[in-house]
Design a protein around this motif. Structure first.
Motif, mmCIF file in Angstrom:
data_model
loop_
_atom_site.group_PDB
_atom_site.id
_atom_site.type_symbol
_atom_site.label_atom_id
_atom_site.label_comp_id
_atom_site.label_asym_id
_atom_site.label_seq_id
_atom_site.Cartn_x
_atom_site.Cartn_y
_atom_site.Cartn_z
ATOM 1 N N LEU A 97 0.815 -1.216 0.000
ATOM 2 C CA LEU A 97 0.000 0.000 0.000
ATOM 3 C C LEU A 97 0.846 1.262 0.000
ATOM 4 O O LEU A 97 0.314 2.370 0.007
ATOM 5 N N GLN A 98 2.153 1.086 0.011
ATOM 6 C CA GLN A 98 3.106 2.205 0.012
ATOM 7 C C GLN A 98 2.843 3.156 1.189
ATOM 8 O O GLN A 98 2.718 4.377 1.023
ATOM 9 N N ILE A 99 2.796 2.552 2.377
ATOM 10 C CA ILE A 99 2.581 3.338 3.590
ATOM 11 C C ILE A 99 3.738 3.183 4.580
ATOM 12 O O ILE A 99 3.681 3.710 5.682
ATOM 13 N N ASN A 100 4.776 2.478 4.210
ATOM 14 C CA ASN A 100 5.943 2.333 5.077
ATOM 15 C C ASN A 100 6.852 3.577 4.928
ATOM 16 O O ASN A 100 6.800 4.254 3.898
ATOM 17 N N PRO A 101 7.710 3.880 5.917
ATOM 18 C CA PRO A 101 7.933 3.131 7.152
ATOM 19 C C PRO A 101 6.828 3.382 8.181
ATOM 20 O O PRO A 101 6.302 4.495 8.282
ATOM 21 N N LEU A 102 6.485 2.343 8.899
ATOM 22 C CA LEU A 102 5.369 2.400 9.825
ATOM 23 C C LEU A 102 5.832 2.705 11.248
ATOM 24 O O LEU A 102 6.887 2.260 11.680
ATOM 25 N N LEU A 103 4.999 3.451 11.941
ATOM 26 C CA LEU A 103 5.193 3.636 13.373
ATOM 27 C C LEU A 103 4.331 2.649 14.164
ATOM 28 O O LEU A 103 4.680 2.248 15.271
#
Length: 229
Positions: A97-103
């Motif tokens: 989903l191209q949402i990294n880098p994740l917290l």
């Protein structure tokens, strides 16, 4: 994702949503069906199926779980428990989903009257991800749902609300097979779901679909599939 102790069988019938009769090694067994949907176009008497053999317990009286079945030459995974886990792993390992880098990445998170499959947060945004497993295919077109779903429509409506409140939310359709041309809502079965999905798209809820490689003992998210609304 891999299954252990997989055996083949021949589907006989399905007396209710949760149980089926399957012939395994010349013996008719009562097995658990890991999908409460109709699956009428898949679970046809005489169809070859695969099952995972599991240990019996006081909470579980059946020894097998039905996980996949052939529709012509296409093997379709019907395990409704697996799409959520597939998407979670693919977000972490492939960033689909191209949402990294994740917290933060958390499963089963309540919002309003819904419980969404995944909640994520990164340095710039946060949102909810609702995952829907797709097993219905007609003329190489994947469709959802295969039965009316009031709950599914409510999920969409509350994802819209989350978007209006500033969340960056997604609906991800996991097509549990290969070989489809595109995905679309099944308006004939549930027009309200299709209407809600189109409204969600117009109000910035992101709608994505992915197919899967399916083997008798494994399933993995593979490629994005075009969504036509």
């Amino acid at each position: 994702m891999y299954y252990k102790n997989v055996v083949s069988g021949i589907f006989i019938d399905r007396p209710n949503r949760f149980l089926a009769h399957v012939k395994i090694n010349k013996k008719i067994e009562i097995v658990h069906v890991r999908n409460s949907g109709r699956c009428k176009e898949i679970l046809i008497p005489g169809t070859k199926v695969y099952l995972e053999k599991v240990a019996k317990s006081k909470k579980r009286k059946t020894q097998y779980s039905l996980i996949s079945a052939y529709k012509n030459s296409c093997l379709i995974n019907i395990d409704s428990q697996i799409p959520n886990l597939l998407v979670t792993n693919a977000i972490q390992n492939k960033d689909i989903l191209q949402i990294n880098p994740l917290l933060k990445l958390k499963r089963e998170v309540s919002y309003c009257s819904s419980r969404f499959d995944i909640m994520y947060e990164n340095i710039s945004q946060k949102g909810f991800i609702e995952v829907k497993g797709v097993t219905l295919e007609k003329d190489c077109i994947a469709q959802f749902p295969d039965a009316p779903t009031i709950r599914g429509t409510r999920h969409i409506q509350e994802l819209i609300k989350s978007s209006q409140e500033g969340y960056n939310s997604y609906i991800v359709f996991v097509i549990q097979m290969k070989g489809v041309k595109y995905f679309c809502p099944n308006d004939k079965m549930d027009p309200e779901f299709g209407t809600a999905l189109r409204r969600a798209h117009s109000l910035n809820v992101k709608i994505m679909a992915f197919d899967c490689t399916v083997e008798k003992d494994s399933i993995a998210i593979d490629q994005p599939v075009e969504t036509i609304l």
